[in-house]
Each structure stands twice: as C-alpha cells, then as structure tokens.
Design an enzyme around this catalytic site. Structure first.
Site, mmCIF file in Angstrom:
data_model
loop_
_atom_site.group_PDB
_atom_site.id
_atom_site.type_symbol
_atom_site.label_atom_id
_atom_site.label_comp_id
_atom_site.label_asym_id
_atom_site.label_seq_id
_atom_site.Cartn_x
_atom_site.Cartn_y
_atom_site.Cartn_z
ATOM 1 N N TYR A 1 1.616 5.161 -2.630
ATOM 2 C CA TYR A 1 1.882 6.577 -2.310
ATOM 3 C C TYR A 1 3.307 6.978 -2.673
ATOM 4 C CZ TYR A 1 -2.589 6.295 -0.123
ATOM 5 O OH TYR A 1 -3.918 6.100 0.073
ATOM 6 N N HIS B 1 0.813 -1.217 0.000
ATOM 7 C CA HIS B 1 0.000 0.000 0.000
ATOM 8 C C HIS B 1 0.850 1.273 0.000
ATOM 9 C CE1 HIS B 1 -3.387 2.533 -0.105
ATOM 10 N NE2 HIS B 1 -2.768 3.266 0.797
ATOM 11 N N HIS C 1 -9.472 0.385 -11.262
ATOM 12 C CA HIS C 1 -9.094 1.338 -10.203
ATOM 13 C C HIS C 1 -7.627 1.732 -10.319
ATOM 14 C CE1 HIS C 1 -8.180 3.049 -6.271
ATOM 15 N NE2 HIS C 1 -7.370 2.036 -6.004
ATOM 16 N N PHE C 2 -6.747 0.754 -10.474
ATOM 17 C CA PHE C 2 -5.337 1.192 -10.427
ATOM 18 C C PHE C 2 -4.873 1.806 -11.737
ATOM 19 C CE2 PHE C 2 -4.304 -3.556 -10.593
ATOM 20 C CZ PHE C 2 -3.661 -3.571 -11.812
ATOM 21 N N HIS C 3 -5.647 1.567 -12.813
ATOM 22 C CA HIS C 3 -5.262 2.287 -14.033
ATOM 23 C C HIS C 3 -5.703 3.753 -14.000
ATOM 24 C CE1 HIS C 3 -4.123 -1.652 -15.660
ATOM 25 N NE2 HIS C 3 -3.329 -0.942 -16.436
ATOM 26 N N ARG D 1 -10.182 -10.683 -12.423
ATOM 27 C CA ARG D 1 -8.897 -10.143 -12.832
ATOM 28 C C ARG D 1 -7.888 -11.295 -12.893
ATOM 29 N NH1 ARG D 1 -5.932 -7.040 -7.801
ATOM 30 N NH2 ARG D 1 -4.287 -6.963 -9.358
ATOM 31 N N ARG D 2 -6.682 -11.020 -13.325
ATOM 32 C CA ARG D 2 -5.596 -12.007 -13.399
ATOM 33 C C ARG D 2 -6.066 -13.285 -14.077
ATOM 34 N NH1 ARG D 2 -5.498 -11.295 -7.384
ATOM 35 N NH2 ARG D 2 -3.960 -9.704 -6.871
HETATM 36 FE FE1 HAS Z 1 -5.891 1.879 -4.396
HETATM 37 C C1 HAS Z 1 -6.090 -1.554 -4.760
HETATM 38 C C2 HAS Z 1 -7.967 1.752 -1.689
HETATM 39 C C3 HAS Z 1 -5.487 5.291 -3.898
HETATM 40 C C4 HAS Z 1 -3.217 1.899 -6.575
HETATM 41 N N1 HAS Z 1 -4.868 0.454 -5.477
HETATM 42 C C5 HAS Z 1 -5.113 -0.891 -5.506
HETATM 43 C C6 HAS Z 1 -4.185 -1.550 -6.393
HETATM 44 C C7 HAS Z 1 -3.345 -0.568 -6.867
HETATM 45 C C8 HAS Z 1 -3.797 0.682 -6.298
HETATM 46 C C9 HAS Z 1 -2.167 -0.763 -7.799
HETATM 47 O O1 HAS Z 1 -9.069 -0.409 0.190
HETATM 48 C C10 HAS Z 1 -4.191 -3.022 -6.740
HETATM 49 C C11 HAS Z 1 -3.138 -3.820 -6.067
HETATM 50 C C12 HAS Z 1 -3.216 -5.267 -6.514
HETATM 51 O O2 HAS Z 1 -2.526 -5.609 -7.489
HETATM 52 O O3 HAS Z 1 -3.989 -6.042 -5.925
HETATM 53 N N2 HAS Z 1 -6.647 3.268 -3.079
HETATM 54 C C13 HAS Z 1 -7.481 3.002 -2.059
HETATM 55 C C14 HAS Z 1 -7.801 4.245 -1.348
HETATM 56 C C15 HAS Z 1 -7.098 5.238 -1.997
HETATM 57 C C16 HAS Z 1 -6.369 4.615 -3.054
HETATM 58 C C17 HAS Z 1 -8.705 4.395 -0.174
HETATM 59 N N3 HAS Z 1 -4.623 3.319 -5.121
HETATM 60 C C18 HAS Z 1 -4.625 4.651 -4.782
HETATM 61 C C19 HAS Z 1 -3.570 5.335 -5.478
HETATM 62 C C20 HAS Z 1 -2.919 4.371 -6.230
HETATM 63 C C21 HAS Z 1 -3.595 3.121 -5.991
HETATM 64 C C22 HAS Z 1 -3.261 6.799 -5.352
HETATM 65 C C23 HAS Z 1 -1.749 4.481 -7.128
HETATM 66 C C24 HAS Z 1 -1.027 5.535 -7.315
HETATM 67 N N4 HAS Z 1 -6.881 0.396 -3.455
HETATM 68 C C25 HAS Z 1 -7.633 0.553 -2.331
HETATM 69 C C26 HAS Z 1 -8.082 -0.780 -1.872
HETATM 70 C C27 HAS Z 1 -7.534 -1.721 -2.736
HETATM 71 C C28 HAS Z 1 -6.781 -0.952 -3.722
HETATM 72 C C29 HAS Z 1 -8.923 -1.107 -0.725
HETATM 73 C C30 HAS Z 1 -7.661 -3.251 -2.648
HETATM 74 C C31 HAS Z 1 -8.757 -3.744 -3.470
HETATM 75 C C32 HAS Z 1 -8.828 -5.247 -3.481
HETATM 76 O O4 HAS Z 1 -9.835 -5.774 -2.980
HETATM 77 O O5 HAS Z 1 -7.914 -5.917 -3.974
HETATM 78 C C33 HAS Z 1 -7.087 6.707 -1.579
HETATM 79 O O6 HAS Z 1 -5.756 7.115 -1.367
HETATM 80 C C34 HAS Z 1 -7.726 7.602 -2.575
HETATM 81 C C35 HAS Z 1 -7.819 9.047 -2.081
HETATM 82 C C36 HAS Z 1 -8.016 9.987 -3.213
HETATM 83 C C37 HAS Z 1 -8.998 10.875 -3.357
HETATM 84 C C38 HAS Z 1 -9.058 11.721 -4.611
HETATM 85 C C39 HAS Z 1 -8.705 13.177 -4.413
HETATM 86 C C40 HAS Z 1 -8.735 13.902 -5.724
HETATM 87 C C41 HAS Z 1 -7.787 14.715 -6.201
HETATM 88 C C42 HAS Z 1 -7.950 15.346 -7.566
HETATM 89 C C43 HAS Z 1 -8.625 16.688 -7.491
HETATM 90 C C44 HAS Z 1 -8.867 17.245 -8.837
HETATM 91 C C45 HAS Z 1 -8.663 18.531 -9.190
HETATM 92 C C46 HAS Z 1 -8.933 18.911 -10.577
HETATM 93 C C47 HAS Z 1 -8.144 19.563 -8.274
HETATM 94 C C48 HAS Z 1 -10.056 11.049 -2.320
HETATM 95 C C49 HAS Z 1 -6.577 15.049 -5.397
HETATM 96 C C50 HAS Z 1 -9.830 20.117 -10.705
HETATM 97 C C51 HAS Z 1 -11.052 19.693 -11.330
HETATM 98 C C52 HAS Z 1 -12.047 20.427 -11.863
HETATM 99 C C53 HAS Z 1 -13.295 19.680 -12.235
HETATM 100 C C54 HAS Z 1 -12.007 21.887 -12.092
HETATM 101 CU CU CU Z 2 -3.927 -0.023 -0.800
#
Ligand code: HAS
Ligand code: CU
Length: 558
Positions: free
Chosen positions: A235, A231, A382-384, A447-448
């Site tokens: 980050y 995890h 999700h991860f893409h 998946r996989r």
């Molecule tokens: Fe995830 C699985 C939960 C973030 C990558 N994640 C994965 C896997 C990868 C991955 C690679 O709880 C698969 C691993 C595998 O091979 O099995 N993930 C989260 C949560 C977050 C999260 C809670 N993940 C990421 C990030 C990744 C990433 C970042 C890569 C860089 N993820 C999970 C969970 C799994 C998971 C479970 C396991 C699932 C399973 O069952 O296998 C949080 O950090 C997300 C917080 C982010 C936000 C978004 C904030 C938005 C922003 C943009 C603002 C936009 C603006 C544009 C300012 C709340 C900052 C302006 C726009 C206008 C419209 C003007």
């Molecule tokens: Cu994670």
C-alpha cells in the site's frame, strides 16, 4: 480555504518550489536508472524460464531475480515515492524550509549508499536471497546493512516531509489541510509504523546471525516480522498512485473529484487495516494457529473496502465527466473520455489492470484458495498486475507532468505520443505475461524457480507454452521500458517555456463541506492503528517466543 501564503492551490500557475524541484529530480533520476536495470533483469528471467536461453558470464538465475526484485520493488518505488511526495507537499502545502529540505537530501544520500552496498553484494553473488530474504537463506551481512540504510534513508526523508505537513497545520489552524499533503502524511505514518517490523528483524535477527554472533535464527519470527512490513509495503506503493487518481486525474479531465471527505476516509482505512493483515502471506506456514490466520483474513477483507471506495469514486468522476461532454446513454460516457491524453490513458489502463489484480488478491486472501495458488507463479502474475501495472503506469503518468513542470518545460506532442505508446505496449506485454503466469500457476507451475523442464516431467510439459508466452510478454515490456526512458529524456530536454507544464490539483464536488475533524486527530488514528496491530499480532508473536521453535542455521544454496 484554498489559499496559503497568498497563492491558490487549485490554480494551474502554482508551482513546486525550484529548490524542492532539484531534490525531486535527484530521486527521479534513480527511478529511471533502476527501471532500466530491473527491466533488463526481468527480460532475461523470462528468457531463462522459456527454456531456450542460458545466462552468460556465470550469472545465476536467483542472483538476477534478487536484483530484479530489490531494484524494482524496493529501490525504484522508494525513490519515486520520496520524490513524488516531496513534490506534492511543495505544490500544495508550500515550499519546504531549509531543515526539511536538508532532511530530504540526507535521506536521499543514505538511500543511495544503502542501495549501492546491497547492489554490490548481489553483484558479487553474496546475496542471492530474493527481495523477501527468507531465512534460512543467508546473505552477506553488508546486504542486510545496505537494506537497513535504504529504509533509514526513507525515514529521514519522511521526517522532513512530516515536518512540512505539521508546519502547515500550525500556520493554518482551523483550515482543512490540502488533500495531497494530508495523503502523504497518512502514507508516511503508515510507513513508520510498519517498517519497525522489518527493522527489528534485520537488526536483531539477520545482522547478528549473518555476522556469526549467533548461530541460529527463528524463521517463523523473521517471516512474521517481514510480512508485518511486507503487506503495508504494497500500500506504500499503491497510495501515491491513489493520490494521483483522487486528486490529480479529475483536474486532468477538467472536472471535479467525487468527494474530498471520502478520499480522506479511504486513506484512514488504509492506515488502520494495512498492517494487521501480514499473516495472509503465511497462510500455509507452520507455527501460527489457524484462529489467528483466520482473524487476519477477516482484517484483509476490511482493507479491500477503501479500494472499492476508490473504484466507486473514479467511476463517478468518469461518468460525470462524460455526461458533461454530452453523453446521454448508459455507457457512452466511456467514449467521451480523453483518449489522446497520455496522462489519462496511462492511468486508465492501470485501473483496468487493477480490476483483475484486486480480484486475484481476494482469491489469495481466501484461506482455502490460497493453498492452491501459494508459491505458484499465479502470485507472480498477481503482483505484476498490481504493482507492475496500476502502480507503475500511474507513476509514469506522474513523471509525464512532473518532469516538465520542474524543469520548466511542457509535455509536447512527441512526449505525449511516447506516453500513449508506452501505455499500449505495457498493456500488451503485461497482459500476455501475467495471463500466462496466472494460467500456469493454476496448473501448478512454481514461482521462484530457475527450472523450466523439470527433467522432462510430464506435468512440466504443460507449463512450457505459458513460459514461452511469458517471454513474449517480457519482451514487449522491455520495449516499453525503452519507450519510457525515451519519454523521460524528451520531457527534460525540450525547449524551456515561459509557463511550464501544470501540476494539476483537482477541486472536489464537496470542496466547501467542512472536513470531518477526527480524520486529522493523529493521536486517535495512531491509537486505533496500534490497537488493531496488538489484537492481530500479540498472541502469534508471543507464541513464536514461547513454543520452543528450533533455530535454523544459515544456508547458502547458490
Ligand atoms: Fe497482493 C501477494 C492479497 C492488493 C502486491 N501481493 C502479493 C505479493 C505482492 C502483492 C508483491 O491474501 C507477493 C509477495 C511475495 O513476494 O510473496 N493483495 C491482496 C489483497 C489485495 C491486494 C486482498 N497486492 C495488492 C496490491 C499490491 C499487491 C495493491 C501492490 C501494489 N496479495 C494478497 C495475498 C497475497 C498477496 C493474500 C499472498 C499470496 C501468497 O500465498 O503468497 C487488495 O488490496 C486488493 C483490493 C483491490 C480491489 C480492486 C479495486 C479496483 C480499482 C480499479 C477500478 C477501475 C476503474 C476503471 C475505476 C478490490 C480501484 C474504470 C473502468 C471501466 C471499465 C470504465
Ligand atoms: Cu499482502
């Protein structure tokens, strides 16, 4: 306060040192190469899954999928992060000294050796265990040793970077550390703490087991140690992108960042909450009590906060900028953003992807909903749209100014246009592919898996259309990768300029406010980090030793 050795951090004339630049470029060469190889593998996978294509030369689907994951998720990102952080330090703290730079080079070569060892094992079909190398799948020992060297290489490079950071602090007592340098230190400290998990699993479990010194492996323990690292790994990819968002993009717009203190606080929160949450990848695994799963879910919700702080800061920067350009209505600041500057557009499209990407993460982390999506292709979607869009598009934006900055050139019109094409083609390809993945995942597509038809099973018929969509998206992404490589080439081959492209570094609206002292009290930060890890992991890991879990023999299913 903004000066060191007589040069101004915020001046567009302050540069990355030339010798450091060579080290940065060596790392970036690997990025381009890995992107091409990994992207080709990705395209072939989507074609196989569409059910219309078979791999030539006896290449296995899982062999290709392993290559794709290892080369993009580990190799490409690690080389980028090392290169980018060295550039950020050299630009804002000043050039590395000989020892620090030498550590950067040794790290680079150790990572290179490790990558080649693992790649050779994958190519020889001795390591089709995917990038997560879940036991009881068993690869050749050289594969695990290669991956270990890749990690050890990052440690060596990181040691040089941390030495640069602490040297600045010693030489500039009482001053606030340049933000970008501070951010690299947080990311590096997080990295060292979390990689201890995967290193222990590989050294004490996988290597002895694959060499036949022990017959069986404790699967629960190996997976838990993997996700203790897995995890924070996400980050480790994300924070360099956030460095660009906080400290570089405002300068690209010609404005100020929202708050230097807030940016530091969000990075501290990442250090605290990135690691004690790995069990959210094991919510459906046996062998871990529901209480500890629940606790880590709560901690996962804590780690969402710094991303929400980041979203807020970026909105504030964009709106303030638009209003300065004369926008008056509620939303017309949006139209005033610099839509022809590829550095901005690449990053902005990445941010848009992160809105559904982050929401999907919150869904994954929510215990019950995880049961629906876990092990389906939803997760791949999700991860893409996390690492495969916001992170990589921001890396591209960084390459856009870094390559010409270091090689003494400028971003010319053609390179900028290639950057814009890249952003839109990527958005189209990733949009189609990841939407299809999410949709198919909700309908149960696993998946996989190499299968697309599942012997004509009725439920699988529903998935075929989405799988064809994935192949269409994958094809656009492949075209985008070609555009990216052309862009890199254009950036390093144009005519040299007297004044090279700027490495933009932004001031903040609260620039002169003194920094909150404790955010650089490393003893305190590390104590809190370790304390949270002990709370989250002591009991579940102890139980894996005491509850007599039967060991598993190795399997080679390919
Ligand atoms: Fe995830 C699985 C939960 C973030 C990558 N994640 C994965 C896997 C990868 C991955 C690679 O709880 C698969 C691993 C595998 O091979 O099995 N993930 C989260 C949560 C977050 C999260 C809670 N993940 C990421 C990030 C990744 C990433 C970042 C890569 C860089 N993820 C999970 C969970 C799994 C998971 C479970 C396991 C699932 C399973 O069952 O296998 C949080 O950090 C997300 C917080 C982010 C936000 C978004 C904030 C938005 C922003 C943009 C603002 C936009 C603006 C544009 C300012 C709340 C900052 C302006 C726009 C206008 C419209 C003007
Ligand atoms: Cu994670």
């Amino acid at each position: 306060m903004s000066n060191y050795n007589g040069s101004d951090i915020f001046s567009s004339k302050t540069k990355v040192d030339a010798k450091d630049g060579k080290l940065v470029l060596a790392n970036m060469a690997w990025v381009a190469f890995a992107l091409f190889i990994g992207g080709t593998a990705g395209l072939l996978q989507t074609l196989v899954r569409s059910g219309q294509f078979e791999l030539p030369f006896g290449i296995g689907y899982y062999q290709l999928l392993t290559l794709h994951g290892v080369i993009l998720a580990l190799v490409m990102t690690f080389f980028f992060i090392m290169g980018f952080q060295i550039a950020a330090l050299s630009r804002t703290a000043g050039s590395l000294n000989n020892t620090e730079r030498r550590l950067g080079w040794i790290g680079f070569w150790v990572m290179t050796a490790g990558t080649l060892m693992s790649a050779a094992m994958i190519a020889l079909n001795e390591a089709s265990v995917l990038y997560t190398f879940y036991a009881p799948l068993q690869a050749h020992a050289i594969h695990y040793i290669g991956l270990t060297l890749v990690i050890v290489g990052t440690w060596i490079s990181v040691a040089g970077q941390l030495m640069r950071y602490f040297r600045w602090r010693k030489e500039n007592k009482g001053h606030k550390t340049p933000l970008l340098s501070y951010m690299t230190a947080i990311n590096n400290v997080m990295w060292i703490v979390c990689t201890i998990g995967v290193a222990s699993a590989v050294l004490f479990q996988f290597i002895p087991w694959s060499l036949g010194w022990v017959e069986t492996i404790n699967i629960s323990l190996s997976r838990t140690l993997f996700w203790y690292f897995g995890h924070p790994l996400v980050y480790f990819w994300l924070l360099p992108a956030y460095m660009v968002w906080y400290a570089i993009i405002p300068k690209v717009l010609g404005t100020k960042g929202f708050s230097d203190n807030l940016a530091r606080l969000s990075f501290v929160l990442f250090l605290f909450f990135s690691i004690p949450v790995g069990i959210h990848h094991q919510l459906v695994d046996p062998g871990i009590d529901a209480f500890w799963k629940g606790l880590q879910v709560v901690l996962t919700f804590m780690v969402i906060i710094p991303s929400l702080m980041t979203a807020f800061s970026m909105f504030a920067v964009f709106e303030t900028y638009g209003r300065k350009q004369g926008a008056t209505g509620l939303l017309d600041w949006f139209r005033k953003l610099p839509w022809t500057d590829a550095r901005f557009v690449l990053v902005f499209i990445g941010m848009l992807f992160f809105i559904p990407g982050g929401l999907g993460g919150i869904i994954n982390a929510s215990g019950q909903m995880n049961q629906l999506v876990h092990n389906t292709i939803w997760i791949v979607g999700h991860f893409h749209i996390t690492v495969g869009a916001p992170v990589i598009l921001t890396y591209f934006a960084a390459m856009l100014f870094l390559l010409p900055h270091i090689t003494g050139r400028k971003i010319d019109k053609i390179a900028n246009r290639l950057g814009l094409f890249l952003a839109y083609t990527w958005a189209l390809g990733m949009g189609i592919m990841s939407l299809a993945m999410h949709w198919a995942g909700l309908r149960g597509a696993p998946r996989r898996s190499t299968f697309s038809e599942y012997g004509g099973a009725e439920v699988a018929q529903e998935w075929i259309t989405y799988q064809v969509m994935q192949a269409v998206g994958g094809s656009f992404l492949f075209i985008a990768i070609i555009i990216a490589i052309l862009m890199f080439l254009k950036l390093i081959t144009g005519p040299k300029q007297a004044e090279p492209e700027e490495f933009p570094v932004a001031m903040f609206m609260d620039q002169d406010t003194p920094v909150v002292k404790w955010v650089e009290n490393w003893r305190l930060l590390i104590i809190i980090t370790v304390f949270l890890i002990l709370i989250a992991y002591t009991v579940p890991i102890t139980q894996m030793f005491t509850e007599n879990i039967p060991g598993a023999k190795g399997f080679k299913l390919w």
